[in-house]
Write a protein that holds these residues in place. Structure first.
Motif, PDB file in Angstrom:
ATOM      1  N   ILE A   1      25.097 -23.125   4.060  1.00 60.98           N
ATOM      2  CA  ILE A   1      24.116 -22.561   4.472  1.00 60.98           C
ATOM      3  C   ILE A   1      22.961 -22.716   3.512  1.00 60.98           C
ATOM      4  O   ILE A   1      23.026 -22.318   2.348  1.00 60.98           O
ATOM      5  N   GLY A   2      21.735 -23.352   3.758  1.00 57.85           N
ATOM      6  CA  GLY A   2      20.445 -23.241   3.081  1.00 57.85           C
ATOM      7  C   GLY A   2      19.434 -22.158   3.457  1.00 57.85           C
ATOM      8  O   GLY A   2      19.324 -21.958   4.571  1.00 57.85           O
ATOM      9  N   ILE A   3      19.015 -21.368   2.519  1.00 55.64           N
ATOM     10  CA  ILE A   3      17.978 -20.495   2.744  1.00 55.64           C
ATOM     11  C   ILE A   3      16.728 -20.797   2.308  1.00 55.64           C
ATOM     12  O   ILE A   3      16.601 -21.169   0.885  1.00 55.64           O
ATOM     13  N   ILE A   4      15.638 -20.822   2.722  1.00 53.50           N
ATOM     14  CA  ILE A   4      14.481 -20.991   2.230  1.00 53.50           C
ATOM     15  C   ILE A   4      13.739 -19.708   2.380  1.00 53.50           C
ATOM     16  O   ILE A   4      13.439 -19.262   3.414  1.00 53.50           O
ATOM     17  N   GLY A   5      13.408 -19.480   1.123  1.00 53.10           N
ATOM     18  CA  GLY A   5      12.475 -18.083   0.965  1.00 53.10           C
ATOM     19  C   GLY A   5      13.593 -16.992   0.376  1.00 53.10           C
ATOM     20  O   GLY A   5      14.514 -16.814   0.841  1.00 53.10           O
ATOM     21  N   VAL A   6      13.055 -16.433  -0.646  1.00 53.80           N
ATOM     22  CA  VAL A   6      13.916 -15.368  -1.349  1.00 53.80           C
ATOM     23  C   VAL A   6      13.122 -13.917  -1.598  1.00 53.80           C
ATOM     24  O   VAL A   6      13.075 -13.439  -2.401  1.00 53.80           O
ATOM     25  N   GLY A   7      12.392 -13.723  -0.585  1.00 57.01           N
ATOM     26  CA  GLY A   7      11.737 -12.470  -0.474  1.00 57.01           C
ATOM     27  C   GLY A   7      12.678 -11.531  -0.221  1.00 57.01           C
ATOM     28  O   GLY A   7      13.782 -11.434  -0.514  1.00 57.01           O
ATOM     29  N   TYR A   8      11.983 -10.027   0.378  1.00 54.51           N
ATOM     30  CA  TYR A   8      12.795  -9.237   0.789  1.00 54.51           C
ATOM     31  C   TYR A   8      14.177  -9.344   1.647  1.00 54.51           C
ATOM     32  O   TYR A   8      15.321  -9.031   1.356  1.00 54.51           O
ATOM     33  N   ILE A   9      14.175 -10.316   2.866  1.00 55.89           N
ATOM     34  CA  ILE A   9      15.016 -10.593   3.544  1.00 55.89           C
ATOM     35  C   ILE A   9      15.855 -11.657   3.135  1.00 55.89           C
ATOM     36  O   ILE A   9      17.057 -11.532   2.938  1.00 55.89           O
ATOM     37  N   GLY A  10      15.201 -12.544   2.373  1.00 53.61           N
ATOM     38  CA  GLY A  10      15.891 -13.715   2.130  1.00 53.61           C
ATOM     39  C   GLY A  10      17.020 -13.655   0.948  1.00 53.61           C
ATOM     40  O   GLY A  10      18.123 -14.170   0.926  1.00 53.61           O
ATOM     41  N   LYS A  11      16.473 -12.668  -0.067  1.00 51.71           N
ATOM     42  CA  LYS A  11      17.286 -12.631  -1.100  1.00 51.71           C
ATOM     43  C   LYS A  11      18.451 -11.872  -0.665  1.00 51.71           C
ATOM     44  O   LYS A  11      19.959 -11.872  -1.502  1.00 51.71           O
ATOM     45  N   THR A  12      18.516 -10.861   0.211  1.00 47.62           N
ATOM     46  CA  THR A  12      19.793 -10.116   0.739  1.00 47.62           C
ATOM     47  C   THR A  12      20.555 -10.910   1.501  1.00 47.62           C
ATOM     48  O   THR A  12      21.836 -10.824   1.332  1.00 47.62           O
ATOM     49  N   LEU A  13      19.899 -11.790   2.288  1.00 39.49           N
ATOM     50  CA  LEU A  13      20.826 -12.839   2.952  1.00 39.49           C
ATOM     51  C   LEU A  13      21.609 -13.485   2.170  1.00 39.49           C
ATOM     52  O   LEU A  13      22.708 -13.996   2.242  1.00 39.49           O
ATOM     53  N   SER A  14      21.123 -13.963   0.818  1.00 35.18           N
ATOM     54  CA  SER A  14      21.717 -14.847   0.117  1.00 35.18           C
ATOM     55  C   SER A  14      23.051 -14.214  -0.532  1.00 35.18           C
ATOM     56  O   SER A  14      24.097 -14.655  -0.849  1.00 35.18           O
ATOM     57  N   ARG A  15      22.806 -12.698  -1.060  1.00 33.18           N
ATOM     58  CA  ARG A  15      23.803 -12.120  -1.555  1.00 33.18           C
ATOM     59  C   ARG A  15      24.835 -11.753  -0.551  1.00 33.18           C
ATOM     60  O   ARG A  15      25.834 -12.020  -0.928  1.00 33.18           O
ATOM     61  N   LYS A  16      24.276 -11.114   0.616  1.00 32.41           N
ATOM     62  CA  LYS A  16      25.631 -10.927   1.486  1.00 32.41           C
ATOM     63  C   LYS A  16      26.312 -12.155   2.066  1.00 32.41           C
ATOM     64  O   LYS A  16      27.515 -12.065   2.119  1.00 32.41           O
ATOM     65  N   LEU A  17      25.463 -13.238   2.595  1.00 31.63           N
ATOM     66  CA  LEU A  17      26.333 -14.409   2.879  1.00 31.63           C
ATOM     67  C   LEU A  17      27.242 -15.176   1.842  1.00 31.63           C
ATOM     68  O   LEU A  17      28.290 -15.579   2.293  1.00 31.63           O
ATOM     69  N   GLY A  18      26.711 -15.096   0.473  1.00 26.83           N
ATOM     70  CA  GLY A  18      27.387 -15.469  -0.408  1.00 26.83           C
ATOM     71  C   GLY A  18      28.752 -14.721  -0.594  1.00 26.83           C
ATOM     72  O   GLY A  18      29.863 -15.193  -0.759  1.00 26.83           O
ATOM     73  N   ALA A  19      28.572 -13.467  -0.438  1.00 28.89           N
ATOM     74  CA  ALA A  19      29.676 -12.414  -0.893  1.00 28.89           C
ATOM     75  C   ALA A  19      30.973 -12.526   0.303  1.00 28.89           C
ATOM     76  O   ALA A  19      31.949 -12.344   0.218  1.00 28.89           O
ATOM     77  N   ALA A  20      30.165 -13.157   1.505  1.00 32.33           N
ATOM     78  CA  ALA A  20      31.230 -13.003   2.694  1.00 32.33           C
ATOM     79  C   ALA A  20      31.800 -14.394   2.650  1.00 32.33           C
ATOM     80  O   ALA A  20      32.747 -14.882   3.518  1.00 32.33           O
ATOM     81  N   GLY A  21      31.660 -15.269   1.817  1.00 29.32           N
ATOM     82  CA  GLY A  21      32.455 -16.496   1.351  1.00 29.32           C
ATOM     83  C   GLY A  21      31.605 -17.872   1.815  1.00 29.32           C
ATOM     84  O   GLY A  21      32.263 -18.998   1.882  1.00 29.32           O
ATOM     85  N   HIS A  22      30.417 -17.831   2.370  1.00 29.18           N
ATOM     86  CA  HIS A  22      29.815 -18.903   2.818  1.00 29.18           C
ATOM     87  C   HIS A  22      29.462 -19.613   1.398  1.00 29.18           C
ATOM     88  O   HIS A  22      29.035 -19.058   0.526  1.00 29.18           O
ATOM     89  N   ASP A  23      29.283 -21.141   1.676  1.00 24.75           N
ATOM     90  CA  ASP A  23      28.555 -21.999   0.575  1.00 24.75           C
ATOM     91  C   ASP A  23      27.035 -21.792   0.727  1.00 24.75           C
ATOM     92  O   ASP A  23      26.408 -22.483   1.607  1.00 24.75           O
ATOM     93  N   VAL A  24      26.289 -21.214  -0.163  1.00 20.73           N
ATOM     94  CA  VAL A  24      24.919 -20.847  -0.055  1.00 20.73           C
ATOM     95  C   VAL A  24      24.047 -21.365  -1.081  1.00 20.73           C
ATOM     96  O   VAL A  24      24.234 -21.374  -2.200  1.00 20.73           O
ATOM     97  N   LYS A  25      22.846 -21.953  -0.623  1.00 23.85           N
ATOM     98  CA  LYS A  25      22.074 -22.632  -1.442  1.00 23.85           C
ATOM     99  C   LYS A  25      20.573 -21.995  -1.057  1.00 23.85           C
ATOM    100  O   LYS A  25      20.446 -21.703   0.064  1.00 23.85           O
ATOM    101  N   VAL A  26      19.773 -21.875  -2.038  1.00 22.01           N
ATOM    102  CA  VAL A  26      18.501 -20.821  -1.932  1.00 22.01           C
ATOM    103  C   VAL A  26      17.355 -21.619  -2.587  1.00 22.01           C
ATOM    104  O   VAL A  26      17.502 -22.187  -3.715  1.00 22.01           O
ATOM    105  N   ALA A  27      16.253 -21.477  -1.995  1.00 17.41           N
ATOM    106  CA  ALA A  27      15.092 -22.204  -2.291  1.00 17.41           C
ATOM    107  C   ALA A  27      13.865 -21.514  -2.202  1.00 17.41           C
ATOM    108  O   ALA A  27      13.780 -20.685  -1.089  1.00 17.41           O
ATOM    109  N   ASN A  28      12.860 -21.655  -2.960  1.00 15.26           N
ATOM    110  CA  ASN A  28      11.528 -21.039  -2.852  1.00 15.26           C
ATOM    111  C   ASN A  28      10.396 -22.133  -3.118  1.00 15.26           C
ATOM    112  O   ASN A  28      10.805 -23.352  -3.224  1.00 15.26           O
ATOM    113  N   SER A  29       9.201 -21.771  -2.941  1.00 16.96           N
ATOM    114  CA  SER A  29       8.002 -22.633  -3.086  1.00 16.96           C
ATOM    115  C   SER A  29       7.665 -23.111  -4.615  1.00 16.96           C
ATOM    116  O   SER A  29       6.870 -23.845  -4.775  1.00 16.96           O
ATOM    117  N   ARG A  30       8.445 -22.497  -5.416  1.00 18.52           N
ATOM    118  CA  ARG A  30       7.930 -22.523  -7.047  1.00 18.52           C
ATOM    119  C   ARG A  30       9.069 -23.229  -7.765  1.00 18.52           C
ATOM    120  O   ARG A  30       8.991 -23.423  -9.003  1.00 18.52           O
TER     121      ARG A  30
END
Length: 248
Positions: A3-32
Motif C-alpha cells: 500500500i502506498g499512502i500520499i498524505g500524512v495529515g490527520y487521516i493519512g497518518k492514522t491509516l499508515s499506523r493502522k494498516l502497518g499494524a495490520a500487517g500490510h507493507d506500507v509506504k507513505v509520502a507527503n509533499s515535502r
C-alpha cells in the motif's frame, strides 16, 4: 497488501499506523519529502518514501490530501497500473478548497475526483472524523463497532476498500457506486455520525442532496467557534454530537 499512502495529515497518518499494524507493507509520502515525515507515522512499520516511490509496485494507492490538490497528483496517478486500486479519502470544503463550480452545480464529489485523476476510484474513510478513526476502532464482531461506507463502480475494488476498512477497526459497508457516494458527503446523515452497520443503511437512505451544503457549512461554523481556527479538529465527542444534531 502493498500500500502506498500520499498524505500524512490527520487521516493519512492514522491509516499508515493502522494498516502497518495490520500487517500490510506500507509506504507513505507527503509533499515535502520523506525526511520530513514524523516518526510517529512510521511507528508500526510503514516506510517514508518519495511520492513517486510510494505509488510504485503497490496493490493499493490511498490519497489522503485535500480535494483541491487531487489535480496536482493526477500525473503521478497516471503512472500507476490500471489494476492498482486507488482510494480517495477527501471531502469538499469550499473555505479550504476554494469554489469548485462543478461540485457547486451538483456533481458528486467522488465523480469530480475520478475525473481529475482520469481513472476509477474507491471512496472510503471520508465519512469518519479523524479522532474517531484514530481512537474508536474495534475488532471484527465487537458490539457497537462503527461502520464506514465504501463506494466504487468496480465490485472488486469496492471489496478491497471494505477489507482495508475492516483492517483499520471498522465495518466496511457496501455503499454502492460512486454516483451514490453523495450520500456519504459532508452534511449527510452518514457523515461523521459514528453509526453501526445496522444503523448506517437508514442514514444513507435518508440523505437529501439539496440540504447537504447548508448542513456542512453550519457544522464548519460550529467547529470554528469551538476551536478558534481552521486547522485544528474538534474533539471527537463534540464532533459526533454536532454532526448528529445537524445531519440526522
Amino acid at each position: 497488501m502493498k500500500i502506498g499512502i500520499i498524505g500524512v495529515g490527520y487521516i493519512g497518518k492514522t491509516l499508515s499506523r493502522k494498516l502497518g499494524a495490520a500487517g500490510h507493507d506500507v509506504k507513505v509520502a507527503n509533499s515535502r519529502g520523506p525526511q520530513t515525515i514524523d516518526a510517529e507515522v512510521l511507528v508500526t512499520g510503514a516506510r517514508a518514501a518519495s511520492a513517486a516511490d510510494a505509488v510504485k509496485d503497490v496493490d493499493v494507492v490511498i490519497l489522503s490530501i485535500p480535494l483541491n490538490r487531487l489535480p496536482e497528483v493526477a500525473p503521478l496517478i497516471a503512472t500507476v497500473p490500471a489494476d492498482t486500486v486507488v482510494i480517495d479519502t477527501s471531502n469538499y470544503y469550499p473555505a479550504r478548497d476554494s469554489t469548485i463550480d462543478a461540485i457547486e452545480a451538483g456533481q458528486v464529489e467522488s465523480l469530480w475526483a475520478a475525473a481529475q485523476l482520469g481513472r476509477p476510484i474507491v471512496k472510503a474513510w471520508n465519512a469518519i472524523g479523524s479522532g474517531s478513526l484514530a481512537g474508536t476502532g474495534m475488532p471484527a464482531g465487537t458490539a457497537g463497532r462503527i461502520a464506514i461506507p465504501v463506494a466504487a463502480d468496480d465490485d472488486r475494488e469496492r471489496a478491497v476498500g471494505m477489507s482495508l476498512v475492516d483492517d483499520t477497526g471498522f465495518d466496511g459497508f457496501d455503499a454502492g457506486t460512486l454516483a451514490e457516494s453523495w450520500r456519504q458527503q459532508p452534511g449527510a446523515p452518514a457523515y461523521c455520525t459514528d453509526l453501526t452497520i445496522e444503523e448506517l443503511p437508514a442514514a444513507l437512505a435518508a440523505a437529501e442532496a439539496a440540504r447537504l451544503p447548508v448542513r456542512r457549512d453550519l457544522a464548519v461554523a460550529a467547529f470554528a467557534e469551538r476551536v478558534g481556527d481552521g486547522t485544528t479538529n474538534p474533539d471527537p465527542e463534540f464532533g459526533v454530537r454536532v454532526s448528529r444534531a445537524l445531519f440526522m
